[in-house]
Design a protein around this motif. Structure first.
Motif, PDB file in Angstrom:
ATOM      1  N   ARG A 102     -11.882  13.112   2.232  1.00 25.78           N
ATOM      2  CA  ARG A 102     -12.780  11.976   1.984  1.00 25.78           C
ATOM      3  C   ARG A 102     -12.083  10.662   2.295  1.00 25.78           C
ATOM      4  O   ARG A 102     -10.861  10.562   2.281  1.00 25.78           O
ATOM      5  N   ASP A 103     -12.901   9.660   2.553  1.00 24.78           N
ATOM      6  CA  ASP A 103     -12.355   8.374   2.977  1.00 24.78           C
ATOM      7  C   ASP A 103     -11.509   7.695   1.907  1.00 24.78           C
ATOM      8  O   ASP A 103     -10.582   6.979   2.213  1.00 24.78           O
ATOM      9  N   TYR A 104     -11.861   7.935   0.646  1.00 24.74           N
ATOM     10  CA  TYR A 104     -11.106   7.201  -0.368  1.00 24.74           C
ATOM     11  C   TYR A 104      -9.654   7.645  -0.430  1.00 24.74           C
ATOM     12  O   TYR A 104      -8.776   6.873  -0.821  1.00 24.74           O
ATOM     13  N   VAL A 105      -9.416   8.881   0.010  1.00 19.39           N
ATOM     14  CA  VAL A 105      -8.034   9.345   0.084  1.00 19.39           C
ATOM     15  C   VAL A 105      -7.298   8.602   1.198  1.00 19.39           C
ATOM     16  O   VAL A 105      -6.186   8.102   1.009  1.00 19.39           O
ATOM     17  N   ASN A 106      -7.978   8.484   2.355  1.00 18.89           N
ATOM     18  CA  ASN A 106      -7.397   7.701   3.444  1.00 18.89           C
ATOM     19  C   ASN A 106      -7.204   6.257   3.015  1.00 18.89           C
ATOM     20  O   ASN A 106      -6.205   5.626   3.351  1.00 18.89           O
ATOM     21  N   ALA A 107      -8.192   5.743   2.287  1.00 12.87           N
ATOM     22  CA  ALA A 107      -8.095   4.359   1.830  1.00 12.87           C
ATOM     23  C   ALA A 107      -6.875   4.199   0.938  1.00 12.87           C
ATOM     24  O   ALA A 107      -6.141   3.220   1.023  1.00 12.87           O
ATOM     25  N   SER A 108      -6.659   5.196   0.092  1.00 11.94           N
ATOM     26  CA  SER A 108      -5.488   5.168  -0.772  1.00 11.94           C
ATOM     27  C   SER A 108      -4.213   5.160   0.056  1.00 11.94           C
ATOM     28  O   SER A 108      -3.270   4.447  -0.240  1.00 11.94           O
ATOM     29  N   LYS A 109      -4.239   5.980   1.126  1.00 13.85           N
ATOM     30  CA  LYS A 109      -3.053   6.035   1.982  1.00 13.85           C
ATOM     31  C   LYS A 109      -2.789   4.677   2.616  1.00 13.85           C
ATOM     32  O   LYS A 109      -1.646   4.250   2.715  1.00 13.85           O
TER      33      LYS A 109
ATOM     34  N   THR B 226      -0.177   4.281  -1.100  1.00 14.61           N
ATOM     35  CA  THR B 226      -0.025   5.175  -2.230  1.00 14.61           C
ATOM     36  C   THR B 226       0.729   6.433  -1.803  1.00 14.61           C
ATOM     37  O   THR B 226       0.478   6.970  -0.736  1.00 14.61           O
ATOM     38  N   SER B 227       1.645   6.902  -2.640  1.00 15.67           N
ATOM     39  CA  SER B 227       2.398   8.090  -2.277  1.00 15.67           C
ATOM     40  C   SER B 227       1.515   9.323  -2.394  1.00 15.67           C
ATOM     41  O   SER B 227       0.511   9.317  -3.108  1.00 15.67           O
ATOM     42  N   ASN B 228       1.901  10.369  -1.680  1.00 13.53           N
ATOM     43  CA  ASN B 228       1.099  11.598  -1.680  1.00 13.53           C
ATOM     44  C   ASN B 228       0.908  12.143  -3.087  1.00 13.53           C
ATOM     45  O   ASN B 228      -0.163  12.607  -3.454  1.00 13.53           O
ATOM     46  N   LEU B 229       1.975  12.087  -3.866  1.00 18.56           N
ATOM     47  CA  LEU B 229       1.918  12.632  -5.217  1.00 18.56           C
ATOM     48  C   LEU B 229       0.874  11.887  -6.047  1.00 18.56           C
ATOM     49  O   LEU B 229       0.062  12.496  -6.745  1.00 18.56           O
ATOM     50  N   ALA B 230       0.891  10.586  -5.944  1.00 20.02           N
ATOM     51  CA  ALA B 230      -0.070   9.778  -6.703  1.00 20.02           C
ATOM     52  C   ALA B 230      -1.490  10.044  -6.228  1.00 20.02           C
ATOM     53  O   ALA B 230      -2.423  10.123  -7.032  1.00 20.02           O
ATOM     54  N   ILE B 231      -1.665  10.204  -4.910  1.00 20.87           N
ATOM     55  CA  ILE B 231      -3.008  10.482  -4.402  1.00 20.87           C
ATOM     56  C   ILE B 231      -3.504  11.814  -4.948  1.00 20.87           C
ATOM     57  O   ILE B 231      -4.632  11.937  -5.429  1.00 20.87           O
ATOM     58  N   MET B 232      -2.617  12.817  -4.919  1.00 24.65           N
ATOM     59  CA  MET B 232      -3.041  14.143  -5.350  1.00 24.65           C
ATOM     60  C   MET B 232      -3.427  14.171  -6.828  1.00 24.65           C
ATOM     61  O   MET B 232      -4.469  14.680  -7.203  1.00 24.65           O
ATOM     62  N   PHE B 233      -2.550  13.607  -7.663  1.00 25.83           N
ATOM     63  CA  PHE B 233      -2.776  13.820  -9.086  1.00 25.83           C
ATOM     64  C   PHE B 233      -3.478  12.661  -9.790  1.00 25.83           C
ATOM     65  O   PHE B 233      -4.020  12.834 -10.867  1.00 25.83           O
ATOM     66  N   LYS B 234      -3.486  11.483  -9.154  1.00 24.65           N
ATOM     67  CA  LYS B 234      -4.234  10.396  -9.770  1.00 24.65           C
ATOM     68  C   LYS B 234      -5.560  10.175  -9.061  1.00 24.65           C
ATOM     69  O   LYS B 234      -6.516   9.701  -9.652  1.00 24.65           O
ATOM     70  N   GLY B 235      -5.604  10.490  -7.777  1.00 27.21           N
ATOM     71  CA  GLY B 235      -6.818  10.234  -7.013  1.00 27.21           C
ATOM     72  C   GLY B 235      -7.736  11.433  -6.956  1.00 27.21           C
ATOM     73  O   GLY B 235      -8.905  11.353  -7.303  1.00 27.21           O
ATOM     74  N   ILE B 236      -7.183  12.572  -6.524  1.00 25.19           N
ATOM     75  CA  ILE B 236      -8.039  13.740  -6.299  1.00 25.19           C
ATOM     76  C   ILE B 236      -8.322  14.488  -7.603  1.00 25.19           C
ATOM     77  O   ILE B 236      -9.448  14.868  -7.877  1.00 25.19           O
ATOM     78  N   LEU B 237      -7.291  14.670  -8.424  1.00 27.92           N
ATOM     79  CA  LEU B 237      -7.450  15.493  -9.625  1.00 27.92           C
ATOM     80  C   LEU B 237      -8.609  15.045 -10.533  1.00 27.92           C
ATOM     81  O   LEU B 237      -9.410  15.890 -10.936  1.00 27.92           O
ATOM     82  N   PRO B 238      -8.726  13.748 -10.852  1.00 27.84           N
ATOM     83  CA  PRO B 238      -9.859  13.364 -11.703  1.00 27.84           C
ATOM     84  C   PRO B 238     -11.204  13.723 -11.089  1.00 27.84           C
ATOM     85  O   PRO B 238     -12.157  14.001 -11.797  1.00 27.84           O
TER      86      PRO B 238
END
Lengths: 300, 372
Positions: free
Chosen positions: A187-194, A198-210
């Motif tokens: 999804r775009d918000y993951v790219n937006a985070s990148k 934002t580090s991969n770890l933060a994206i995975m567990f703060k962005g995607i997990l919720p």
């Protein structure tokens, strides 16, 4: 203050979010509501009561009190063939079963979620490798292997049992989370985070997990019910907890004796009913949560 | 690109001469020197090729693109869907899939080659020095994060502001992008905002760390026309305040005319024409650019039929890799008009056109030869 009030009025018009949806779903589904309170109450009572019980005293063999009927001599639920109090055994057994199921659920969920998100997010080689490992684990006849493990490990207790069962239960969660993380990660918000650095770890567990939380709550709840079943099943077969530690499964196991089964109902029936209630209740709650997580299935 | 500009006064019809200069600039780079003209260039892209792996072979979606962006400049990249505009943008910020994508060439920013950076180095640049605005503001926002948190995210990684200071900066940014009641919006979730507000929030996120480059990938496509105008105005105002260089990717020539300083027209992964915006709209040369301009709906024209370009952009796997890539869509032009190996020619100061076919080009139905 006045502005604050305005805000509340505005929010009333917005679609319900998170906990509101769940509450509405439970309000519509009376059985789930009843199950939820029943299960919570049951678990709390069992955990609290087991703290006040003297386990050694209950498990002491008193042959004179053999098969005491319920209500006689202060045995509210009777006694088994060794004269042990069934009510006390039931509480301790239920506590053991629930705590073991709980521990298994936590271990497998943490492992499954972490692995699933990593697989889904990175994809490629990591994904392929772990998917093949998962495929391998799924093809294994896990019950047989657990039984083998239990028999070959010389000194095993609660902790070992938890670890052995966990070893064969993390795959479904990992697969589910992976498939969701795979679509969520594109999804775009993951790219937006990148692009924000934002580090991969933060994206995975703060962005995607919720964003997976709704489906995870359902999965974990239903897994819990399943794990109660697996533990009691193993104990029933005699490969679960050692005989010195009662569990719901070992209590039901008494029913393998034809005499007990036909004439001494108080030895095995309460444990069976407790398992039934636990499983049904948790499943009803899980179903309601599942509907709440999927807008198409909602009733409320 | 840099050296073309150095001698922009002269007119190079001869491709060989340009090759010679390209070679010279390459030589300079290898020697560790830098050409003088890149000094005021914010971002320099040289010979960038981005290829995707499809069934074990790599297909270039962006081929040999060289561009530069100056401070305080809006560079628009236009083209149809599938021309490689977005691929170019994602290559700059490193958003491509590292497994299935191969990026060659150089992207220089601050003497750093962006194509060589690892994730960690990239993360310190992205958000901090390079901001990115996404096309669809709804999907570019995390649905489960409050607006304020999302804007503060970049600040958290790139600045040493305290939580309180971050909060203030968030409100300031929301104010800056024209959101009324920023305190309330900061506490809301993306689904509670309208499309225009979401895009403003996305812009606020991109601007949060005051980047020197802003890459806007079709920032107005998902919005209706009135909001589009507002967003464009907003971008213009913000740019004049912060002196950011903006790369604007769009297929809307109206947007280009509105905001851009310089335009690069892309077709099938190549830049086919590059010119200052005034020059492009008054004196477009390349057949593709002219066809594009011709297909803009005219309100005052009697002709009710909408002009279209024949055919469509070839898919990645069927892309002609030799000769003029646009030739298939202008079949009425004689094949001999095309260069065998089309190069960019500088036909006027700062105005580059690929291939020689423009000299003989006329729109279909139009009589006569080229416009030279």
């Amino acid at each position: 203050m006045e502005q604050h009030n305005n805000e509340i009025v505005k929010f009333d018009n917005s679609p319900p979010t998170g906990i509101q949806v769940v509450l509405r779903e439970f309000k519509k589904d009376k059985v789930a509501m009843l199950s939820f309170f029943g299960i919570t109450l049951l678990i709390v009572v069992i955990l609290v009561a087991s703290m006040f019980l003297n386990q050694e005293e209950i498990l002491k063999i008193k042959l004179l009190e053999r098969f005491t009927e319920p209500g006689v001599n202060g045995y509210r639920l009777g006694a088994d063939e060794a004269g042990r109090d069934m009510l006390g055994q039931l509480v301790i057994g239920a506590k053991n079963s629930i705590l073991i199921a709980f521990a298994i659920t936590i271990i497998t969920s943490v492992a499954g979620i972490a692995l699933g998100i990593i697989m889904g997010y990175y994809g490629g080689f990591i994904d392929n490798l772990f998917m093949r490992i998962i495929d391998f684990f799924i093809t294994l006849p896990s019950l047989m292997i657990i039984i083998v493990f239990v028999t070959i490990i010389p000194k095993y207790g609660v902790l070992e049992l938890i670890l052995i069962i966990s070893l064969f239960q993390w795959m479904s969660t990992a697969r589910l989370v992976r498939s969701k993380a795979l679509s969520e990660g594109k999804r775009d918000y993951v790219n937006a985070s990148k692009t924000m650095g934002t580090s991969n770890l933060a994206i995975m567990f703060k962005g995607i997990l919720p964003n997976l939380s709704s489906i995870l709550i359902v999965e974990v709840t239903l897994n819990f019910a399943g794990n109660v079943g697996i533990e009691t099943g193993l104990s029933f077969l005699g490969f679960g907890l050692p005989p010195s530690t009662p569990s719901l499964g070992t209590l039901v196991n008494y029913a393998t004796n034809p005499l007990v089964l036909s004439t001494k109902w108080w030895v095995w029936l309460p444990a069976s009913i407790l398992i039934l209630i636990l499983m049904l209740g948790i499943n009803y709650v899980g179903q309601a949560l599942r509907r709440a997580a999927d807008a198409k299935q909602r009733m409320g | 690109m840099c050296l073309h500009k150095a001698d922009s006064g002269r007119n190079y019809a001869d491709a060989k001469l340009i090759d010679k200069y390209n070679y010279f600039s390459d030589y300079l780079i290898k020697e560790g020197g830098d050409c003088l003209n890149t000094a005021n260039d914010l971002l320099t892209i040289r010979n960038l090729t981005t290829s995707f792996r499809i069934k074990e072979t790599y297909h270039a979606a962006v081929e040999d693109v060289s561009l530069s962006l100056k401070k305080n400049e809006v560079l628009a990249i236009v083209g149809e869907s599938g021309c490689g505009k977005s691929t170019l943008a994602t290559s700059i910020v490193g958003l491509y899939n590292t497994v299935n994508t191969k990026v060659t060439g150089e992207i220089f920013y601050n003497n750093q080659n962006l194509t060589q950076l690892n994730d960690e180095q990239f993360n310190s640049l992205r958000g901090n020095h390079i901001g990115f605005i996404f096309q669809d503001p709804l999907s570019a926002l995390n649905p489960l994060m409050r607006i304020g948190e999302q804007i503060a995210e970049g600040l958290m990684y790139h600045t040493k502001l305290s939580k309180q200071q971050r909060q203030e900066r968030v409100l300031e940014l929301l104010n800056q992008v024209g959101i009324t009641k920023p305190e309330r919006v900061a506490k809301q979730f993306p689904h509670q905002l309208s499309g225009g507000m979401r895009q403003r929030v996305v812009i606020a996120i991109a601007l949060s760390c005051k980047p020197s480059i802003l890459i806007a990938d079709e920032p107005t496509t998902a919005l209706d026309v009135t909001i589009q105008a507002q967003i464009l105005d907003l971008l213009k105002v913000l740019q004049s305040e912060t002196e950011t260089g903006i790369i604007l990717i769009t297929h809307d020539l109206g947007v280009v005319a509105e905001i851009a300083d310089r335009v690069a027209v892309m077709y099938a992964g190549e830049v086919v024409e590059e010119a200052p915006v005034q020059e492009l709209f008054t004196n477009a040369k390349h057949p593709y650019t002219r066809s594009l301009l011709n297909s803009i709906p005219q309100t005052h024209s009697e002709n009710e039929r909408l002009e279209v370009i024949q055919g469509m952009v070839p898919s990645l796997m069927n892309l002609p890799r030799e000769g003029c890539r646009f030739s298939a869509r202008i079949p009425w032009i004689d094949a001999s008009a095309h260069e065998r190996n089309p190069q960019l020619h500088e036909i006027a100061p700062g105005h580059f056109v690929r291939c020689t076919c423009w000299k003989h080009f006329h729109l279909e139905g139009e009589e006569g030869g080229g416009t030279v």
